[in-house]
Design an enzyme around this catalytic site. Structure first.
Site, PDB file in Angstrom:
ATOM      1  N   ARG A  74      -0.993  -4.743  14.538  1.00 53.61           N
ATOM      2  CA  ARG A  74      -2.274  -4.185  14.295  1.00 53.61           C
ATOM      3  C   ARG A  74      -3.173  -5.374  14.243  1.00 53.61           C
ATOM      4  O   ARG A  74      -4.441  -5.281  14.266  1.00 53.61           O
ATOM      5  CB  ARG A  74      -2.001  -3.498  12.892  1.00 53.61           C
ATOM      6  CG  ARG A  74      -1.496  -2.049  13.225  1.00 53.61           C
ATOM      7  CD  ARG A  74      -0.937  -1.346  11.823  1.00 53.61           C
ATOM      8  NE  ARG A  74      -2.070  -0.883  11.438  1.00 53.61           N
ATOM      9  CZ  ARG A  74      -2.269  -0.663  10.053  1.00 53.61           C
ATOM     10  NH1 ARG A  74      -1.164  -1.083   9.291  1.00 53.61           N
ATOM     11  NH2 ARG A  74      -3.254  -0.169   9.363  1.00 53.61           N
ATOM     12  N   ARG A 123       2.890   4.275   4.640  1.00 52.36           N
ATOM     13  CA  ARG A 123       2.813   4.293   6.009  1.00 52.36           C
ATOM     14  C   ARG A 123       3.772   3.581   6.894  1.00 52.36           C
ATOM     15  O   ARG A 123       3.981   2.623   6.780  1.00 52.36           O
ATOM     16  CB  ARG A 123       1.059   3.984   6.352  1.00 52.36           C
ATOM     17  CG  ARG A 123       0.295   5.380   5.943  1.00 52.36           C
ATOM     18  CD  ARG A 123      -1.023   4.807   5.947  1.00 52.36           C
ATOM     19  NE  ARG A 123      -1.320   4.066   7.242  1.00 52.36           N
ATOM     20  CZ  ARG A 123      -2.618   3.616   7.490  1.00 52.36           C
ATOM     21  NH1 ARG A 123      -3.623   3.662   6.595  1.00 52.36           N
ATOM     22  NH2 ARG A 123      -2.815   3.147   8.753  1.00 52.36           N
ATOM     23  N   ARG A 126       0.892  -1.150  -0.054  1.00 49.43           N
ATOM     24  CA  ARG A 126      -0.038  -0.044   0.093  1.00 49.43           C
ATOM     25  C   ARG A 126       0.992   1.220   0.105  1.00 49.43           C
ATOM     26  O   ARG A 126       1.857   1.308   0.711  1.00 49.43           O
ATOM     27  CB  ARG A 126      -0.753   0.031   1.507  1.00 49.43           C
ATOM     28  CG  ARG A 126      -1.829   1.150   1.664  1.00 49.43           C
ATOM     29  CD  ARG A 126      -2.858   1.070   2.273  1.00 49.43           C
ATOM     30  NE  ARG A 126      -2.520   1.130   3.715  1.00 49.43           N
ATOM     31  CZ  ARG A 126      -3.589   0.885   4.564  1.00 49.43           C
ATOM     32  NH1 ARG A 126      -4.693   0.846   4.422  1.00 49.43           N
ATOM     33  NH2 ARG A 126      -3.229   0.609   5.882  1.00 49.43           N
TER      34      ARG A 126
HETATM   35  P1  AMP Z   1      -6.328   3.410   9.722  1.00 47.17           P
HETATM   36  O1  AMP Z   1      -5.817   4.314   8.847  1.00 47.17           O
HETATM   37  O2  AMP Z   1      -7.792   3.240  10.007  1.00 47.17           O
HETATM   38  O3  AMP Z   1      -5.717   2.136   9.886  1.00 47.17           O
HETATM   39  O4  AMP Z   1      -5.757   3.966  11.291  1.00 47.17           O
HETATM   40  C1  AMP Z   1      -4.331   4.132  11.662  1.00 47.17           C
HETATM   41  C2  AMP Z   1      -4.197   4.118  13.013  1.00 47.17           C
HETATM   42  O5  AMP Z   1      -4.779   4.991  13.629  1.00 47.17           O
HETATM   43  C3  AMP Z   1      -4.705   2.874  13.863  1.00 47.17           C
HETATM   44  O6  AMP Z   1      -3.516   1.732  13.790  1.00 47.17           O
HETATM   45  C4  AMP Z   1      -4.829   3.535  15.242  1.00 47.17           C
HETATM   46  O7  AMP Z   1      -3.617   3.439  15.928  1.00 47.17           O
HETATM   47  C5  AMP Z   1      -5.064   4.720  14.979  1.00 47.17           C
HETATM   48  N1  AMP Z   1      -6.827   4.879  14.927  1.00 47.17           N
HETATM   49  C6  AMP Z   1      -7.778   5.183  13.942  1.00 47.17           C
HETATM   50  N2  AMP Z   1      -8.922   5.011  13.923  1.00 47.17           N
HETATM   51  C7  AMP Z   1      -9.022   4.515  15.528  1.00 47.17           C
HETATM   52  C8  AMP Z   1     -10.039   4.270  16.337  1.00 47.17           C
HETATM   53  N3  AMP Z   1     -11.298   4.219  15.739  1.00 47.17           N
HETATM   54  N4  AMP Z   1      -9.769   3.864  17.597  1.00 47.17           N
HETATM   55  C9  AMP Z   1      -8.231   3.854  17.926  1.00 47.17           C
HETATM   56  N5  AMP Z   1      -7.314   4.245  17.284  1.00 47.17           N
HETATM   57  C10 AMP Z   1      -7.601   4.565  15.953  1.00 47.17           C
END
Ligand code: AMP
Length: 212
Positions: free
Chosen positions: A171, A160, A127
């Site tokens: 994750r 990222r 990605r």
């Molecule tokens: P994502 O882009 O959705 O994969 O989010 C990247 C990172 O942001 C995640 O691995 C978490 O560390 C944080 N994050 C995003 N959304 C949330 C959420 N709803 N609750 C807690 N942490 C979040």
């Protein structure tokens, strides 16, 4: 239309959210993008979130619920939206339900995107995201027209920090432990539909359209 996209990191929530928004005049609400924007802006919240995200952990429920309440019910108040990456824990889902009750609104549907773990790991490793507009690419399946540059805005593409192999493992573990239970939560409420997300983004989108 108020929809949650549920599923592990890398399953294609962001890509599908963008396609649904394009076809149904909805907005994508990604808590991950919101946090990355805070990091870019160098805010206090951004500084806190940066460490947590790099470690593949979750930002606290209170912070996330505050951000969501502001976005959905206080500031922007979109009518049609796709929640991408929220809720991620049972307390977040309960908090969202409380907000819907408080503001007299309701959720329409939860789509659970599913794909085998080896495919997910491959998707995350390949990605690339645009630094400017957050558009997502896959180096093999969905490459940009000009390598390293975003088709939409010409911004620079980057990997990222949390898409690197060490963090991916963490994750996925966090997903299994904290987010997967949400599937049963929404199934019991009669809101959950599952979507096989192993195929191309277009095929998955066609499946979603049939449900919608
Ligand atoms: P994502 O882009 O959705 O994969 O989010 C990247 C990172 O942001 C995640 O691995 C978490 O560390 C944080 N994050 C995003 N959304 C949330 C959420 N709803 N609750 C807690 N942490 C979040």
């Amino acid at each position: 239309m108020k929809i949650i996209l549920l599923g592990p990191p890398g399953v294609g929530k962001g890509t599908q959210a963008q396609k649904i928004c394009r076809d149904y005049n909805a907005v994508q609400i990604s808590t991950g993008d919101m946090l990355r924007n805070e990091i870019k802006g160098g805010t206090e919240l951004g500084k806190k979130a940066d460490e947590i995200i790099k470690a593949g952990k979750l930002v606290s429920d209170d912070i996330i619920l505050g951000m969501i309440e502001n976005k959905l019910f206080v500031k922007d108040k979109p009518v049609n939206y796709i929640l991408d990456g929220f809720p991620r824990t049972i307390p977040q889902a309960l908090g969202l339900d409380e907000m819907y009750a408080k503001y007299g609104e309701k959720l329409d549907l939860v789509l659970l995107l599913e794909a085998p773990e080896n495919l997910i790991i491959d998707r995350l490793a390949a990605r690339r995201s645009c630094k400017v507009c957050n558009q997502v690419y896959h180096l093999v399946n969905m490459p940009p027209k000009v390598p390293g540059l975003c088709d939409k805005c010409g911004g620079e593409l980057f990997q990222r920090e949390d898409d690197k192999p060490e963090t991916i493992k963490n994750r996925l573990k966090v997903y299994t432990e904290q987010t997967e239970p949400l599937a049963s939560y929404y199934r019991e409420k009669g809101l959950l539909r599952t979507v096989d997300s192993t195929d191309s983004p277009e095929d998955v989108h066609a499946r979603i359209k049939k449900i919608l």
